[in-house]
Design a protein around this motif. Structure first.
Motif, PDB file in Angstrom:
ATOM      1  N   VAL A  44      10.050   0.043  10.959  1.00  0.00           N
ATOM      2  CA  VAL A  44      10.907  -0.752  11.843  1.00  0.00           C
ATOM      3  C   VAL A  44      10.372  -0.728  13.271  1.00  0.00           C
ATOM      4  N   TYR A  45       9.900   0.428  13.708  1.00  0.00           N
ATOM      5  CA  TYR A  45       9.330   0.541  15.058  1.00  0.00           C
ATOM      6  C   TYR A  45       8.091  -0.336  15.195  1.00  0.00           C
ATOM      7  N   ALA A  46       7.251  -0.353  14.158  1.00  0.00           N
ATOM      8  CA  ALA A  46       6.050  -1.192  14.205  1.00  0.00           C
ATOM      9  C   ALA A  46       6.417  -2.671  14.218  1.00  0.00           C
ATOM     10  N   ILE A  47       7.448  -3.055  13.458  1.00  0.00           N
ATOM     11  CA  ILE A  47       7.883  -4.457  13.453  1.00  0.00           C
ATOM     12  C   ILE A  47       8.433  -4.846  14.819  1.00  0.00           C
ATOM     13  N   GLY A  48       9.169  -3.940  15.471  1.00  0.00           N
ATOM     14  CA  GLY A  48       9.721  -4.240  16.786  1.00  0.00           C
ATOM     15  C   GLY A  48       8.663  -4.394  17.855  1.00  0.00           C
ATOM     16  N   ASN A  49       7.523  -3.730  17.684  1.00  0.00           N
ATOM     17  CA  ASN A  49       6.442  -3.822  18.663  1.00  0.00           C
ATOM     18  C   ASN A  49       5.465  -4.947  18.347  1.00  0.00           C
ATOM     19  N   SER A  50       5.743  -5.716  17.323  1.00  0.00           N
ATOM     20  CA  SER A  50       4.859  -6.822  16.952  1.00  0.00           C
ATOM     21  C   SER A  50       5.564  -8.142  17.233  1.00  0.00           C
ATOM     22  N   THR A  51       4.788  -9.176  17.341  1.00  0.00           N
ATOM     23  CA  THR A  51       5.338 -10.512  17.569  1.00  0.00           C
ATOM     24  C   THR A  51       4.786 -11.472  16.518  1.00  0.00           C
ATOM     25  N   GLY A  52       5.570 -12.488  16.239  1.00  0.00           N
ATOM     26  CA  GLY A  52       5.134 -13.520  15.317  1.00  0.00           C
ATOM     27  C   GLY A  52       5.329 -13.195  13.854  1.00  0.00           C
ATOM     28  N   ILE A  53       5.938 -12.047  13.546  1.00  0.00           N
ATOM     29  CA  ILE A  53       6.138 -11.697  12.130  1.00  0.00           C
ATOM     30  C   ILE A  53       7.099 -12.678  11.473  1.00  0.00           C
ATOM     31  N   CYS A  54       8.167 -13.019  12.164  1.00  0.00           N
ATOM     32  CA  CYS A  54       9.148 -13.972  11.640  1.00  0.00           C
ATOM     33  C   CYS A  54       9.291 -15.148  12.613  1.00  0.00           C
ATOM     34  N   GLY A  55       8.171 -15.657  13.054  1.00  0.00           N
ATOM     35  CA  GLY A  55       8.188 -16.762  13.997  1.00  0.00           C
ATOM     36  C   GLY A  55       8.675 -18.050  13.371  1.00  0.00           C
ATOM     37  N   PRO A  56       8.763 -19.114  14.175  1.00  0.00           N
ATOM     38  CA  PRO A  56       9.272 -20.398  13.669  1.00  0.00           C
ATOM     39  C   PRO A  56       8.441 -20.986  12.540  1.00  0.00           C
ATOM     40  N   ASP A  57       7.160 -20.632  12.486  1.00  0.00           N
ATOM     41  CA  ASP A  57       6.310 -21.194  11.447  1.00  0.00           C
ATOM     42  C   ASP A  57       6.377 -20.415  10.136  1.00  0.00           C
ATOM     43  N   VAL A  58       7.135 -19.322  10.109  1.00  0.00           N
ATOM     44  CA  VAL A  58       7.279 -18.512   8.886  1.00  0.00           C
ATOM     45  C   VAL A  58       8.441 -19.080   8.084  1.00  0.00           C
ATOM     46  N   PHE A 102       8.574 -12.833   1.759  1.00  0.00           N
ATOM     47  CA  PHE A 102       8.581 -11.985   2.950  1.00  0.00           C
ATOM     48  C   PHE A 102       7.160 -11.756   3.463  1.00  0.00           C
ATOM     49  N   PRO A 103       6.999 -11.679   4.776  1.00  0.00           N
ATOM     50  CA  PRO A 103       5.720 -11.201   5.320  1.00  0.00           C
ATOM     51  C   PRO A 103       5.450  -9.776   4.854  1.00  0.00           C
ATOM     52  N   SER A 104       4.206  -9.370   4.866  1.00  0.00           N
ATOM     53  CA  SER A 104       3.824  -8.073   4.303  1.00  0.00           C
ATOM     54  C   SER A 104       4.568  -6.919   4.963  1.00  0.00           C
ATOM     55  N   ALA A 105       4.745  -6.961   6.282  1.00  0.00           N
ATOM     56  CA  ALA A 105       5.431  -5.867   6.971  1.00  0.00           C
ATOM     57  C   ALA A 105       6.892  -5.777   6.529  1.00  0.00           C
ATOM     58  N   ILE A 106       7.560  -6.920   6.406  1.00  0.00           N
ATOM     59  CA  ILE A 106       8.958  -6.932   5.957  1.00  0.00           C
ATOM     60  C   ILE A 106       9.046  -6.510   4.491  1.00  0.00           C
TER      61      ILE A 106
END
Length: 663
Positions: free
Chosen positions: A395-409, A417-421
């Motif tokens: 969860v900490y890594a997801i919070g420090n990343s951007t674009g994981i669940c962006g508008p194009d996802v 789901f994206p790999s991190a999720i």
């Protein structure tokens, strides 16, 4: 009673002295011989010491179940193998007790030794994993030592019986007693020979076949002991309480399942309170327990039904008890799998909302994910604590990343789901599963392991249901002692139909997609309940039809109150059929005359018809039946021994003072 009289009675009682019971050091097992039937029968009911010993069996089973989660084929093999070890040892103890045991210091000491052996089994069961990397040779050596101890005890017990038999000069029993002693001595020698094969510096693998020796030897010694009792009928179980002992252990095994039901309730609804679906699943497990009890005890024999058939019936309790344990444990696992599946769907729905619809990112996404995970209270359950660090890191890594669940996802389900999720979702679901007491390996794909374990649970649940129903069908054939009637046909038909249905449901596991779709629905346990109670309904219907036809047949009836009796287990239709009911006087198999009027012996002497509508009774009936004189008694025939060790029905050598010489 007047006060003065009562005080006088109390005073007189206090002036008396009583003889206190002193348990003898040892008792002659020949004292328990039934002189009429020439079989060993020390008593007709289980003693408290025997029931106390049964608790050690159940304690071993409960402890092993608590420490071993069935998640793959190796864990299932270990479960079945350990159950076989403790059950066979218990069975051989019972075979001796029901024929030869009398209360004495010697018998109590022997029972203490076998209890020590079961304590050793408990130590072994905590780490019993043959054929896997978790296998410990030290643990296996302890098992061999324990098996040697139990078999030496059995050999000594039969040897003591042989000493008393020798003192009484029962030459016909020398050979069978010697064969029993030899059987256990050989078994102890084989188990002792396995000890050097488990060294500390080398692990024994499943490929070398060492593990199979345990179960092969136990199977052979069981066959040998039962065969000896079948050949030498004086060592049979005809007048013993073996039937009661098997029934009591069955009741205890079912009761152990009731303990599992209470644990399942706390796991499913301990935190969230009552839930409709979880309550329904628990109710289904309870109905399975009650249905198993009804089918078994409604058709439980209460008397001797054949020497060889009785031995087969007693040995058949191994698959019966194993199937009951597997059925109840599998039902609990099915309910827990459904619980995890529901929670996984809730979590997936939340993640889909945050990622694919709201398109949250960064800290906002992390906060929502933590909020969804906190709903399941994983930090309050011991089994899920090992996953918390990994979940928080993801969860900490997801919070420090951007674009994981962006508008194009884009996506609609967990498969998108994206790999991190997806990795986070897998860890949370695995934590849910482990929170229920089911340990999953952390170094493997936990979702794949979990789905494989569900597949195995589905298969062994329906396999246990299939085996149990098949055993119930065989039992119906073994215990039948009367003419075949409608009850027998409907009982066999019902069990056969359920066997076909359960086999068909089990065959659905060949298709992975179909099986997973079934597991994701709550229908498995209700279907099992429906099949089980179909047997009960058909049994009752068949008994009703059979009773009507049997009363009209004119044949002699066996049962209490013309088939309206009941046995002490509460199975009304069982008492009505098959001769296993109890009359008000306590006679379990009383012969009852038919209700059909009997014609007079002379066809010419009939009741004449009166035009006024009254029947005139001829003098034949008015004067009563003719007197019959008893024939002269014939001298008794000379009794000789039959071949194969069968005992005679009567022989002066086995009556009177000849038995007392064994004391």
């Amino acid at each position: 009673m007047a006060p003065f009289t009562r005080q006088k009675t109390i005073f007189e009682a206090r002036t008396k002295r009583r003889i206190h019971k002193i348990v003898p050091w040892i008792q002659n097992p020949l004292q328990g011989v039934d002189k009429e039937h020439l079989v060993f029968a020390p008593r007709h009911e289980a003693s408290t010491l025997e029931l106390f010993f049964d608790l050690f069996f159940v304690a071993n089973l409960a402890t092993f179940t608590a420490y071993h989660s069935i998640i793959d084929h190796s864990s299932l093999f270990a479960y079945v193998g350990f159950f076989a070890i403790i059950w066979v040892t218990w069975f051989h103890t019972v075979l001796y007790d029901v024929r030869f045991e009398n209360d004495s210091i010697y018998s109590r000491a022997c029972k203490t030794v076998i209890m020590i052996a079961f304590v050793g089994f408990a130590l072994v069961g905590s780490a019993f994993a043959p054929g896997t990397e978790k296998g410990d040779n030290t643990n296996f050596r302890i098992l061999c030592y324990t098996l040697v101890l139990s078999r030496i005890l059995f050999a000594l017990q039969y040897l003591v019986v042989g000493v008393f038999v020798g003192r009484a000069r029962r030459t016909d029993l020398y050979l069978p007693i010697f064969l029993n002693v030899l059987t256990y001595v050989v078994a102890a020698g084989v188990f002792a020979g396995l000890i050097p094969l488990f060294p500390d510096d080398k692990k024994a693998t499943a490929e070398n076949g060492i593990y199979s020796v345990w179960w092969i030897v136990m199977a052979l010694e069981t066959v040998a002991t039962i065969s000896i009792s079948c050949i030498w009928r004086m060592l049979s179980f005809k007048k013993t309480h073996l039937v009661e002992r098997m029934g009591l252990l069955t009741l205890i095994v079912i009761g152990e399942g009731a303990i599992g039901v209470t644990k399942t309730i706390s796991r499913l609804m301990g935190k969230s309170g009552l839930e409709p679906e979880a309550s329904g699943l628990v109710l289904c497990i309870l109905l399975i327990l009650v249905g198993t009890w009804m089918i078994y005890f409604d058709n439980h024999p209460h008397g001797h039904f054949g020497t060889i058939r009785q031995q087969i019936w007693s040995a058949l309790h191994f698959p019966i008890h194993l199937a009951i344990v597997g059925l109840v444990e599998g039902a609990q696992q099915v309910a827990l799998a459904r619980y995890v599946s529901n929670n996984g769907l809730k979590l997936e729905k939340s993640f889909v909302q945050y990622c694919f619809k709201d398109h949250l990112d960064g800290e906002a996404l992390a906060d929502k994910l933590l909020s969804a995970i906190d709903y399941f209270h994983l930090d309050k359950k011991l089994g899920s604590l090992v996953f918390l660090d990994g979940i928080e890191s993801d969860v900490y890594a997801i919070g420090n990343s951007t674009g994981i669940c962006g508008p194009d996802v884009m996506g609609t389900s967990g498969a998108d789901f994206p790999s991190a999720i997806l990795f986070l979702y897998a860890k949370v679901v695995a934590a849910m599963y482990s929170a229920l007491g089911l340990n999953l390996p952390l170094d493997e794909d936990v979702l794949a392991v979990m789905f494989e374990s569900w597949k195995l649970v589905y298969r062994y649940f329906w396999a246990a249901f299939l085996v149990l129903t098949g055993c119930f069908l065989v039992v119906m054939v073994l215990i039948r002692t009367t003419k075949t009637d409608a009850f027998d046909y409907t009982a066999c038909f019902g069990r056969g139909a359920v066997i076909v249905a359960s086999a068909s449901i089990l065959a659905l596991s060949a298709s992975k997609d179909v099986m997973y779709n079934i597991i994701e629905t709550p229908v498995i346990l209700p279907v099992a309940v429906g099949l089980m109670y179909l047997i009960i309904i058909l049994d009752r219907f068949g008994a009703w039809i059979a009773n009507r036809r049997n009363r009209r047949s004119g044949d002699p009836l066996i049962g209490a109150g013309h088939g309206h009796g009941h046995d002490h287990h509460g199975g009304g239709h069982h008492a009505e059929h098959g001769g296993h009911g109890q009359s008000d006087a306590g006679d379990k198999q009383s012969l009852i005359a038919s209700e059909r009027p009997v014609s007079p012996p002379d066809s010419d002497r009939r009741i004449s018809y009166n035009p006024l509508g009254t029947a005139v009774m001829p003098s034949y009936y008015a004067t009563g039946p003719p007197a019959y004189t008893s024939p002269e008694p014939t001298p008794p025939a000379t009794v000789t021994y039959a071949t194969g060790g069968y005992m005679p029905v009567y022989d002066p050598h086995y009556s009177g003072d000849a038995w007392e010489r064994g004391r």
